[in-house]
Motif scaffolding. Structure first.
Motif, PDB file in Angstrom:
ATOM      1  N   ARG A   1      27.033  57.958 -78.768  1.00  0.00           N
ATOM      2  CA  ARG A   1      27.559  58.942 -77.825  1.00  0.00           C
ATOM      3  C   ARG A   1      28.788  58.328 -77.167  1.00  0.00           C
ATOM      4  NH1 ARG A   1      26.615  60.488 -72.120  1.00  0.00           N
ATOM      5  NH2 ARG A   1      26.507  62.779 -71.925  1.00  0.00           N
ATOM      6  N   PRO A   2      29.968  58.917 -77.367  1.00  0.00           N
ATOM      7  CA  PRO A   2      31.184  58.336 -76.795  1.00  0.00           C
ATOM      8  C   PRO A   2      31.142  58.320 -75.270  1.00  0.00           C
ATOM      9  CG  PRO A   2      31.706  59.960 -78.490  1.00  0.00           C
ATOM     10  CD  PRO A   2      30.237  60.110 -78.180  1.00  0.00           C
ATOM     11  N   GLN A   3      31.954  57.456 -74.698  1.00  0.00           N
ATOM     12  CA  GLN A   3      32.036  57.383 -73.256  1.00  0.00           C
ATOM     13  C   GLN A   3      32.624  58.669 -72.692  1.00  0.00           C
ATOM     14  OE1 GLN A   3      33.623  55.600 -75.585  1.00  0.00           O
ATOM     15  NE2 GLN A   3      35.321  54.403 -74.702  1.00  0.00           N
ATOM     16  N   ALA A   4      32.377  58.912 -71.401  1.00  0.00           N
ATOM     17  CA  ALA A   4      32.729  60.184 -70.772  1.00  0.00           C
ATOM     18  C   ALA A   4      34.223  60.482 -70.900  1.00  0.00           C
ATOM     19  CB  ALA A   4      32.311  60.176 -69.306  1.00  0.00           C
ATOM     20  N   SER A   5      35.078  59.483 -70.726  1.00  0.00           N
ATOM     21  CA  SER A   5      36.523  59.728 -70.776  1.00  0.00           C
ATOM     22  C   SER A   5      36.951  60.190 -72.158  1.00  0.00           C
ATOM     23  CB  SER A   5      37.288  58.471 -70.364  1.00  0.00           C
ATOM     24  OG  SER A   5      36.964  57.385 -71.219  1.00  0.00           O
ATOM     25  N   LYS A   6      36.310  59.700 -73.202  1.00  0.00           N
ATOM     26  CA  LYS A   6      36.632  60.131 -74.560  1.00  0.00           C
ATOM     27  C   LYS A   6      36.142  61.547 -74.807  1.00  0.00           C
ATOM     28  CE  LYS A   6      38.583  56.346 -76.037  1.00  0.00           C
ATOM     29  NZ  LYS A   6      40.028  56.310 -76.373  1.00  0.00           N
TER      30      LYS A   6
END
Length: 205
Positions: free
Chosen positions: A195-200
């Motif tokens: 799961r990508p980080q929130a900013s991505k």
């Protein structure tokens, strides 16, 4: 609504009980410990090593509904080192004796296939509900708690699904397959998930 709480290190035995039961019929642990008459005790020994080493290495655990389900993970700021891995293997060989070979192979396979080029991330290792409590959404709530912790640090979330049913659940929650399946020799496969980080996810640079 049941409250999620952090597991204190003096509750190791209780946490081990959850995992020993939850993974008894899991395809991966049925491969690691093929003798069902010995698997319950072997699971306890295995997870005692894993839980204690995770806490010692800065990892955390959450539980819900009076230990009906639990999750074990390393937060984004702490990931196991090469020495941590070597220490776990040595303890498994000692504790499991003649049942250690496949447990060690399993741990080596996970270690060798953990991508080294990922951005900072939470590493979720074991998440499950005890028999009779599965299918009630407890695991989903624990997984979402992991996501919240990772988002607070703008970190990703990595883990391995131990069966296709769990993979489908994690995909519904927004995780994606990452690379090829990890296949145990003559046994089942695990599926790396990310799961990508929130900013991505927000499309930011």
């Amino acid at each position: 609504m049941p409250t999620i709480s952090r597991v204190a290190e003096d509750r190791v035995d209780t946490l081990v009980d959850v995992y020993a039961q939850a993974f008894f019929d899991d395809p991966v642990f049925s491969w690691i410990f093929p003798d069902p008459e010995r698997r319950a005790e072997a699971n306890r020994r295995f997870f005692t090593v894993i839980v204690e080493s995770t806490f010692a290495g800065g990892g955390l655990a959450l539980q819900i509904e009076d230990f009906s389900a639990a999750s074990l993970f390393y937060p984004p700021s702490v990931l196991p080192t090469a020495q941590d891995h070597a220490d776990v293997l040595a303890r498994l060989e000692k504790e499991l004796d003649d049942q250690a070979e496949r447990a060690v192979a399993f741990m080596n396979l996970l270690n060798d296939n953990h991508p080294r080029n990922l951005p900072p991330h939470l590493y979720g290792t074991y998440l499950s509900a005890v028999p009779g409590q599965q299918g009630k959404g407890l695991g989903t709530r624990l997984k979402m708690a992991q996501f919240a912790l990772a988002d607070g640090a703008d970190a990703g979330v990595y883990g391995e699904a131990s069966c296709l049913r769990n993979l489908a659940l994690y995909e519904r929650l927004g995780q994606i397959r990452l690379g090829e399946a990890i296949t145990l020799e003559g046994g089942p496969s695990l599926y790396p998930i990310w799961r990508p980080q929130a900013s991505k996810r927000a499309g930011k640079s």
